[in-house]
Design an enzyme around this catalytic site. Sequence first.
Site, mmCIF file in Angstrom:
data_model
loop_
_atom_site.group_PDB
_atom_site.id
_atom_site.type_symbol
_atom_site.label_atom_id
_atom_site.label_comp_id
_atom_site.label_asym_id
_atom_site.label_seq_id
_atom_site.Cartn_x
_atom_site.Cartn_y
_atom_site.Cartn_z
ATOM 1 N N ARG A 1 0.225 8.778 0.526
ATOM 2 C CA ARG A 1 0.289 9.464 1.817
ATOM 3 C C ARG A 1 0.901 10.860 1.677
ATOM 4 N NH1 ARG A 1 0.108 4.585 0.087
ATOM 5 N NH2 ARG A 1 2.353 4.301 0.331
ATOM 6 N N THR B 1 10.214 10.568 2.748
ATOM 7 C CA THR B 1 9.372 11.138 1.680
ATOM 8 C C THR B 1 9.088 12.608 1.999
ATOM 9 O OG1 THR B 1 7.282 10.664 2.807
ATOM 10 C CG2 THR B 1 8.176 8.922 1.385
ATOM 11 N N CYS C 1 5.168 1.803 7.365
ATOM 12 C CA CYS C 1 5.199 2.943 6.427
ATOM 13 C C CYS C 1 5.310 4.201 7.268
ATOM 14 C CB CYS C 1 3.926 2.994 5.580
ATOM 15 S SG CYS C 1 3.817 4.505 4.567
#
Lengths: 237, 237
Positions: A42, A121, A76
Site C-alpha cells: 500500500r 507507515t 490496515c
Amino acid sequence: MGGMGPEATADFFTKLVAATPVERDQDHLRVLIDNDPTVPDRTAAVEGTGPSPVPRLVAMAEGLVAAGAELLVMPCNTAHAFEAEIRAAVPEVPFVSLIEATVDAVAADTSAPRSVGLLATPGTIRSAIYHAAFARRGIAVLTPDADDQRTVTASIAAVKRGHATQVERTSLREVAERLAAAGAAAIVTACTELPLLLKDGDVVSNGVTVPVIASTDALVVRTIEAASAQRVDAVTP
Amino acid sequence: MGGMGPEATADFFTKLVAATPVERDQDHLRVLIDNDPTVPDRTAAVEGTGPSPVPRLVAMAEGLVAAGAELLVMPCNTAHAFEAEIRAAVPEVPFVSLIEATVDAVAADTSAPRSVGLLATPGTIRSAIYHAAFARRGIAVLTPDADDQRTVTASIAAVKRGHATQVERTSLREVAERLAAAGAAAIVTACTELPLLLKDGDVVSNGVTVPVIASTDALVVRTIEAASAQRVDAVTP
C-alpha cells in the site's frame, strides 16, 4: 478484509472475539475473513512506486459480500488511502472506517488533545488520511522526523517478519517520547502492526504518562457497535 | 472452517501465521476463514440430544470452496465426528484431519507412548474418533473419570465464555496429573480451547514432566506442510 499483514489481521480478530460480550459460542459475531497476503504494497502504491492494490481490494470486498458479508471492515490503516474506491465498488454494504473510528476515539478521550503524534507507515502519512480526519476535529498532527520515521518503518517490517524484539520496542518508545516532548498530548499507533510493540502506559514525557491510542482497539469497538446496530435493525420492523 | 469456538479459531489462525516462515507479507498463506459461531453444538449432536451440525458444516465447506479454498481445515476436534460427511460433500478439495495430525504427532514423539491421556469434550470421547485413530497405531487411550470429565467440560466452557482463570488451569492440571499417575505417558489436549489453559511443561507426575501435545499445534504443522505441498504441485509440471 485481511492479510495486510496477517499478524495484524490475527490480532484484530483475536481482540474482536475477546471484546464481544457472550455467554456461549452462538452469541459471537459471524466473521468472514479473507486473509490475502498478496495485496500489493500500500505504501509503494501511495508513493507511486508500485502497482495499485485497488483491483485486489475490490475483488476481496466483492468476494466477501458474495459470501454473505453485511458489513466490511479492513484492519490496515494504509489501505484506507483507497477507501473511496472500495466503497464505490460495493455501495450496498456499509464500510467501517478505521480512520474515522480512531479519530473519534482520540477526540472522545477525556484529555481532548489539541495535537497528537502519529506513528504510521510512510504511505499512511503521505496519503494524509489522518491529517484530513484530525483537521476536521481541530486536532493537529505531529509526525516523526525522517530518521525517526525510518525507525517506525523498520519496526513495522520486523513485526511482519515475526522478528520484533525488545530493540524495536525500545526505539519505538523513544520515537513516541520525542513526539510527546514536541507537544503531542497523545500518541496514535495508526498501523495495525504497532500495538504489538507499543502499548498504553509505555510512553512517559516529563514524568507524565502520555496516552497511547491504538487504531486496532478503536476499530474493534466500532465494529462491535456497527454489527450490533445491524442485528437490532434486522429484528426491528 | 471456524467458529467452533471463535477463541479456538483465532488461536489457530494466530499460531498458523506465526509458524509460517516468511520474510514479507506476500510469503504468507492465503487463508479464508468462515467464523460461524451458530454451528449447532457438536457434543449434543454426538450424544443424540441436539440437532446435527452437518448441514451447516457442509454449507460452510461449500462456501469456502466457492470462495476459492483449495484445502480445508477445521480447528474443532468434536466436529471431526462428522468429517466423513464433510469430505463426501466436497470430494474435490483435500481435507486436513485434525485427528490424524494429532495422532501422528503423538506417535512421532520420541517418547513413543504406549498409552496417552485424552482431554476432550464428551462428544469427542463418545464418538471414539481418537480411540480408533490411536488403536490403529497400537496406542491405548485413558480418559478422565466422570468427576474429572466434568472439570474438563467446565474448563472448555470457561474459555468459550472468556472467563477462564487460574482456578480452571489448576484443576485441569490436576486432572492431567491423575491420568499420568494412571499410566498415561503423554497428555493430548484434544480440544482447541484447552491449549489456552494447559501447556507442555505444566504436567508433572512422580517428579517427571509428562509431555502435553496440543491438537492445535499438530494441525498448524500439518496445514503448513499440506499447503506447501500444494504450492509445489502448482508450479511443478
